[in-house]
Design a protein around this motif. Structure first.
Motif, PDB file in Angstrom:
ATOM      1  N   ARG A 165       0.834  -1.213   0.000  1.00 32.15           N
ATOM      2  CA  ARG A 165       0.000   0.000   0.000  1.00 32.15           C
ATOM      3  C   ARG A 165       0.867   1.261   0.000  1.00 32.15           C
ATOM      4  NH1 ARG A 165      -5.327  -0.092   1.226  1.00 32.15           N
ATOM      5  NH2 ARG A 165      -5.163   1.839   2.407  1.00 32.15           N
ATOM      6  N   PHE A 213      -1.499   4.267  -1.308  1.00 37.05           N
ATOM      7  CA  PHE A 213      -2.709   4.341  -0.501  1.00 37.05           C
ATOM      8  C   PHE A 213      -2.403   4.723   0.940  1.00 37.05           C
ATOM      9  CE2 PHE A 213      -4.150   1.284  -3.801  1.00 37.05           C
ATOM     10  CZ  PHE A 213      -5.037   2.157  -4.392  1.00 37.05           C
ATOM     11  N   PRO A 232      -1.956   8.046  -5.611  1.00 35.79           N
ATOM     12  CA  PRO A 232      -1.956   6.746  -6.300  1.00 35.79           C
ATOM     13  C   PRO A 232      -2.237   6.851  -7.794  1.00 35.79           C
ATOM     14  CG  PRO A 232      -3.273   6.636  -4.302  1.00 35.79           C
ATOM     15  CD  PRO A 232      -2.832   8.058  -4.442  1.00 35.79           C
ATOM     16  N   GLU A 233      -3.175   7.773  -8.179  1.00 41.55           N
ATOM     17  CA  GLU A 233      -3.565   7.794  -9.592  1.00 41.55           C
ATOM     18  C   GLU A 233      -2.459   8.320 -10.495  1.00 41.55           C
ATOM     19  OE1 GLU A 233      -5.020   9.559  -7.192  1.00 41.55           O
ATOM     20  OE2 GLU A 233      -5.681  11.539  -7.866  1.00 41.55           O
ATOM     21  N   VAL A 263       2.231   2.742 -11.252  1.00 43.33           N
ATOM     22  CA  VAL A 263       2.226   1.485 -10.507  1.00 43.33           C
ATOM     23  C   VAL A 263       0.785   1.013 -10.457  1.00 43.33           C
ATOM     24  CG1 VAL A 263       2.578   0.485  -8.221  1.00 43.33           C
ATOM     25  CG2 VAL A 263       4.143   2.250  -9.047  1.00 43.33           C
ATOM     26  N   HIS A 264       0.526  -0.212 -10.877  1.00 42.25           N
ATOM     27  CA  HIS A 264      -0.836  -0.737 -10.789  1.00 42.25           C
ATOM     28  C   HIS A 264      -0.866  -1.951  -9.875  1.00 42.25           C
ATOM     29  CE1 HIS A 264      -2.302   1.232 -14.785  1.00 42.25           C
ATOM     30  NE2 HIS A 264      -2.030   2.101 -13.841  1.00 42.25           N
ATOM     31  N   THR A 265      -2.049  -2.182  -9.294  1.00 46.19           N
ATOM     32  CA  THR A 265      -2.178  -3.245  -8.309  1.00 46.19           C
ATOM     33  C   THR A 265      -3.206  -4.273  -8.766  1.00 46.19           C
ATOM     34  OG1 THR A 265      -1.789  -1.564  -6.621  1.00 46.19           O
ATOM     35  CG2 THR A 265      -2.572  -3.693  -5.864  1.00 46.19           C
ATOM     36  N   PHE A 315      -5.623  -6.673  -6.970  1.00 41.08           N
ATOM     37  CA  PHE A 315      -6.098  -6.853  -5.604  1.00 41.08           C
ATOM     38  C   PHE A 315      -6.503  -8.300  -5.360  1.00 41.08           C
ATOM     39  CE2 PHE A 315      -6.594  -2.425  -6.561  1.00 41.08           C
ATOM     40  CZ  PHE A 315      -6.277  -1.783  -5.384  1.00 41.08           C
ATOM     41  N   SER A 365      -9.057  -9.310  -3.857  1.00 39.08           N
ATOM     42  CA  SER A 365     -10.488  -9.510  -4.102  1.00 39.08           C
ATOM     43  C   SER A 365     -10.848  -9.233  -5.563  1.00 39.08           C
ATOM     44  CB  SER A 365     -11.286  -8.577  -3.211  1.00 39.08           C
ATOM     45  OG  SER A 365     -10.884  -7.234  -3.451  1.00 39.08           O
ATOM     46  N   ALA A 405     -11.470  -6.910  -7.302  1.00 44.76           N
ATOM     47  CA  ALA A 405     -11.973  -5.527  -7.432  1.00 44.76           C
ATOM     48  C   ALA A 405     -12.323  -5.182  -8.872  1.00 44.76           C
ATOM     49  CB  ALA A 405     -10.968  -4.518  -6.852  1.00 44.76           C
ATOM     50  N   LEU A 406     -12.968  -6.109  -9.586  1.00 43.88           N
ATOM     51  CA  LEU A 406     -13.477  -5.778 -10.922  1.00 43.88           C
ATOM     52  C   LEU A 406     -14.739  -4.938 -10.745  1.00 43.88           C
ATOM     53  CD1 LEU A 406     -13.073  -9.223 -12.704  1.00 43.88           C
ATOM     54  CD2 LEU A 406     -11.598  -7.229 -12.866  1.00 43.88           C
ATOM     55  N   ARG A 426      -6.327  -6.060 -16.675  1.00 41.25           N
ATOM     56  CA  ARG A 426      -6.679  -4.660 -16.453  1.00 41.25           C
ATOM     57  C   ARG A 426      -5.492  -3.889 -15.871  1.00 41.25           C
ATOM     58  NH1 ARG A 426     -11.315  -3.184 -12.200  1.00 41.25           N
ATOM     59  NH2 ARG A 426      -9.642  -3.798 -10.801  1.00 41.25           N
ATOM     60  N   ALA A 427      -4.744  -4.559 -14.975  1.00 40.70           N
ATOM     61  CA  ALA A 427      -3.614  -3.875 -14.350  1.00 40.70           C
ATOM     62  C   ALA A 427      -2.419  -3.763 -15.295  1.00 40.70           C
ATOM     63  CB  ALA A 427      -3.221  -4.612 -13.076  1.00 40.70           C
ATOM     64  N   ARG A 461     -13.293  -1.067  -1.924  1.00 41.96           N
ATOM     65  CA  ARG A 461     -12.059  -1.479  -2.592  1.00 41.96           C
ATOM     66  C   ARG A 461     -12.104  -1.142  -4.082  1.00 41.96           C
ATOM     67  NH1 ARG A 461     -12.087  -7.399  -0.105  1.00 41.96           N
ATOM     68  NH2 ARG A 461     -14.224  -7.063  -0.736  1.00 41.96           N
ATOM     69  N   LEU A 462     -13.349  -1.033  -4.620  1.00 38.61           N
ATOM     70  CA  LEU A 462     -13.466  -0.659  -6.030  1.00 38.61           C
ATOM     71  C   LEU A 462     -12.942   0.752  -6.255  1.00 38.61           C
ATOM     72  CD1 LEU A 462     -16.949  -2.076  -7.046  1.00 38.61           C
ATOM     73  CD2 LEU A 462     -14.707  -3.116  -7.278  1.00 38.61           C
ATOM     74  N   GLN A 510      -8.782   4.330  -8.361  1.00 37.23           N
ATOM     75  CA  GLN A 510      -7.743   5.334  -8.134  1.00 37.23           C
ATOM     76  C   GLN A 510      -6.389   4.788  -8.569  1.00 37.23           C
ATOM     77  OE1 GLN A 510      -7.149   6.500  -4.091  1.00 37.23           O
ATOM     78  NE2 GLN A 510      -6.456   8.536  -4.648  1.00 37.23           N
ATOM     79  N   ASP A 511      -6.160   3.522  -8.227  1.00 38.94           N
ATOM     80  CA  ASP A 511      -4.895   2.879  -8.586  1.00 38.94           C
ATOM     81  C   ASP A 511      -4.704   2.869 -10.097  1.00 38.94           C
ATOM     82  OD1 ASP A 511      -2.633   1.126  -7.561  1.00 38.94           O
ATOM     83  OD2 ASP A 511      -3.509  -0.156  -9.105  1.00 38.94           O
ATOM     84  N   LEU A 512      -5.825   2.743 -10.836  1.00 39.27           N
ATOM     85  CA  LEU A 512      -5.739   2.656 -12.294  1.00 39.27           C
ATOM     86  C   LEU A 512      -5.759   4.036 -12.949  1.00 39.27           C
ATOM     87  CD1 LEU A 512      -8.114  -0.376 -12.763  1.00 39.27           C
ATOM     88  CD2 LEU A 512      -5.657  -0.368 -13.068  1.00 39.27           C
ATOM     89  N   GLY A 513      -5.690   5.102 -12.126  1.00 42.25           N
ATOM     90  CA  GLY A 513      -5.507   6.423 -12.705  1.00 42.25           C
ATOM     91  C   GLY A 513      -6.694   7.362 -12.614  1.00 42.25           C
ATOM     92  N   ALA A 514      -7.750   6.997 -11.874  1.00 46.56           N
ATOM     93  CA  ALA A 514      -8.911   7.874 -11.782  1.00 46.56           C
ATOM     94  C   ALA A 514      -8.725   8.870 -10.639  1.00 46.56           C
ATOM     95  CB  ALA A 514     -10.175   7.050 -11.546  1.00 46.56           C
TER      96      ALA A 514
END
Ligand SMILES: Nc1ncnc2c1ncn2[C@@H]1O[C@H](COP(=O)(O)OP(=O)(O)OP(=O)(O)O)[C@@H](O)[C@H]1O
Ligand SMILES: [Mg+2]
Lengths: 360, 299
Positions: free
Chosen positions: A45, A50, A70-71, A75-77, A79, A81, A83-84, A144-145, B194-195, B200-204
């Motif tokens: 994190r 995060f 983070p945005e 770096v992409h994560t 998860f 779960s 998280a789709l 996706r990541a 978590r979504l 945010q992680d993907l750039g939003a």
């Protein structure tokens, strides 16, 4: 490429990360391995942005990440779960990071199709995530990541929700995928088998600290400390005291077994009188009814105390004189239903002195 | 599905079906019947048949339905009421959304307390609360006096809040706001935070996180709240009765007038049926929208 320098993070009185330093090379498959609660997710994190470290620095390609939200980090994560996004189709999910990067529609369509091919799900583009199996969701989450080609991909126990067979298959796919895309992976797991199978290098973590960073084979054969020896694979750990030491070999006294010789990592110095531990992998112990000890071997007699049939191998727990218990392993490679020994049988065990590895 | 299962499903649907039949379908048919009859001399309905010279004659008429279209008043009032209800729904949505979001994202231990505050007004009588608004809007009320100080300073005409469409819509919003907050909260509370991390992680950025992740998933909650706000505000008569004066009158007032003061039950039935029909149409539309718009959001 990624440098983590002396990073610490506490939650109240609880120290989740204590002075952690890591250097990860470009293109590496790097794994953070450790028991539950050791701070792996906390570290991830911090890298993803995060959470903020209390002290220390995180540098990517020589530039500090600390000020970036983070945005804005490349770096992409993935998860645990997945998280789709449930209200988007698979294709829309994968297109999300590309839309955020303001890519053109045609470029997005092209890249989505390409990455769906990479994860071998080209026909699922218009499905809802809810209609996918666990393994498929996992692959879409990875796609996706990856699709926006981040500098660094973080994976937090991505396979832990899958069953054993599927996990093994996904492990192979992950290795191939990483080789193909050439992106640096930082992979988190508490499964030592998974870590050994996947990684170029592993950092073993314990209670917020790094115990050892090495290649899998080095980590397995030459652990630096008891924790690593115990956590990775099966291991006999015998308490001992150093009697004398020279450059290569250390003479130790093991309670109940007397004086033995063993080897140690050269960077660790042992002084006579220090307490230490002898680590011994079960598969490196020879076991038979009667044995002839070679000149570089030590030999003990005992009897079978217990046994554990595992299919491919049987684990025998041998009780030596003075009640010392040693685990040894025999492959069930003979045809038919092999049963070499029974509980109570008298046996002899032997190991080469360089199979015994000394840790502080 | 085997036969026993199908039978059980049918049986399960029986009580709601009976309820609908008893309290919706039967009265509607009675109203439809009444809408083609003549009003009685002293209220109620005239007999729908009479016997003259041993000959049976039926006494039905289209007059009531024609009257609806003859004068533009009633249709105009219908449209105005639709506008009021729509505006009320819109304002409720705008006001409820940030509140519901704030409650859904607040710490667990505060949520029950905040929800309690939302439904607290229900603990006092509906009419009492409207009378309270009458006091607030009255020309001697602090609000009007204060506002007129401002308009006076700006050199404008003094304004009157009482007996206006502003008063009606304000009160409609006040009364119906909880019906928007509660379903919206129920929806937002189920969202997986978590979504948002993933987005945010993907750039939003924060706005994109809301607009692309939270908002589309909350649409079913908005549709549910919109139905709960729109339908009662469309048919309401108590609020425009007390706060509307002549300008703020709504279709509900006219319907009530037909049944109580004018004693014209057949025409009251016509108006009620039209209102019911429009409502039904809009609900079906909203249900359809809700199905396609939020199919996967788990609400
Ligand atoms: N936000 C937080 N507030 C308080 N304590 C936290 C917080 N986040 C993590 N911790 C604590 O820090 C420790 C490390 O947590 P972390 O999630 O990093 O463990 P982990 O190594 O990922 O474990 P696991 O394998 O179970 O996922 C845990 O003991 C946890 O309770
Ligand atoms: Mg974790």
């Amino acid at each position: 490429m990624l440098e983590i320098n002396a990073v610490s993070r506490s939650f109240g009185d609880f120290v989740a990360l204590d002075n952690v330093s890591l250097h990860i090379q470009a293109g590496e498959f790097f794994t953070l391995l450790g028991p539950s609660g050791c701070g792996k997710t906390t570290l991830l994190r911090l890298i993803a942005g995060f959470d903020q470290a209390d002290s220390g620095q995180i540098l990517l390609d020589g530039k500090s990440l600390c000020a970036l939200p983070p945005e804005l980090r490349p770096v992409h994560t993935v998860f645990q779960s997945y998280a789709l996004f449930p209200h988007m189709t698979v294709a829309e999910n994968i297109a999300f990071p590309l839309r955020m990067a303001k890519m053109s529609k045609s470029e997005i369509a092209h890249r989505v199709a390409e990455v769906l091919d990479d994860v071998r799900l080209p026909d699922k583009a218009n499905h809802c995530p809810d209609a996918l199996s666990g393994g498929q969701k996992q692959r879409i989450a990875i796609a996706r990541a990856l699709v926006n080609r981040p500098r660094l991909l973080l994976l937090d126990e991505p396979l832990s929700a899958l069953d054993a067979k599927l996990r093994e298959q996904m492990q192979i796919e992950l290795i191939n995928l990483q080789k193909e895309v050439g992106i640096t992976f930082v992979y988190v797991t508490h499964d030592q088998g998974e870590a050994l199978a996947l990684s170029h290098r592993i950092a073993v973590m314990n209670k917020g600290e790094i115990s050892q960073i090495d290649e899998p084979s080095v980590l397995y054969s030459y652990p630096d400390n008891r924790f690593v020896a115990d956590f990775i694979g099966q291991c006999n750990i015998l308490d001992a005291k150093v009697v004398s030491s020279d450059a290569q070999k250390v003479s130790i006294a093991v309670a109940g077994l007397g004086e033995l010789t063993a080897t140690a990592n050269p960077e660790i110095t042992f002084n006579s009188g220090d307490s230490c531990a002898l680590t011994l992998r079960p598969e490196k112990i020879r076991l038979a009814a009667t044995l002839e000890a070679g000149s570089d071997e030590v030999l003990f007699s005992g009897k079978v105390h217990d046994m554990l049939y595992l299919g491919d191998v049987t684990v025998y727990i041998i009780e030596l004189a003075n009640g010392v218990l040693i685990e040894a392993m025999l492959a069930n490679d003979a045809p038919g239903r092999t049963r070499l020994f029974d509980t109570g049988d008298a046996v002899q065990i032997a190991w080469r002195i360089d199979a015994g590895h000394l840790v502080p | 599905m085997n036969r026993a299962e199908r039978l059980r499903n049918h049986l399960m649907a029986l009580p709601p079906a009976l309820y609908l039949l008893l309290f919706f379908a039967v009265p509607s048919v009675m109203m439809l019947f009444a809408s083609f009859r003549y009003p009685g001399e002293y209220g109620g309905l005239a007999p729908w048949y009479y016997i003259e010279d041993g000959q049976l004659s039926l006494d039905f008429t289209l007059e009531n339905w024609l009257r609806l279209f003859e004068s533009g008043i009633y249709l105009g009032l219908l449209f105005k009421s639709l506008g009021y209800a729509l505006l009320t729904t819109l304002i409720c949505t705008i006001m409820a959304y940030p509140l519901a979001l704030m409650i859904a994202r607040s710490q667990k231990r505060f949520r029950d307390l905040l929800l309690l505050l939302v439904i607290l007004p229900f603990w006092s009588n509906f009419l009492v609360r409207i009378y309270a608004w009458m006091i607030i809007f009255s020309p001697q009320g602090a609000l009007t006096i204060g506002l007129n100080h401002v308009t006076g300073a700006l050199g404008l005409e003094p304004i009157s809040l009482m007996f206006s469409s502003t008063a009606v819509i304000t009160c409609l919003v006040y009364v119906h706001l909880p019906f928007m907050i509660l379903p919206l909260y129920a929806n937002l509370e189920k969202h997986d935070n978590r979504l948002l991390d993933a987005a945010q992680d993907l750039g939003a950025n924060r706005f994109q996180c809301f607009w692309l992740i939270t908002w589309p998933q909350s649409l079913p909650g908005i549709y549910a709240g919109a139905i709960l706000v729109f339908i009662p505000s469309l048919g309401i008569f108590a609020i425009p009765d007390l706060l509307g004066g002549t300008n703020g009158i709504m279709i509900g007032n006219v319907i009530k007038q037909q049944f109580v003061e004018s004693r014209d039950w057949p025409f009251g039935s016509v108006l009620s049926l039209v209102l019911t029909g429009i409502t039904l149409l809009l609900v079906l539309l909203a249900a359809k929208l809700g199905k396609t718009g939020g199919a996967n959001s788990g609400t």
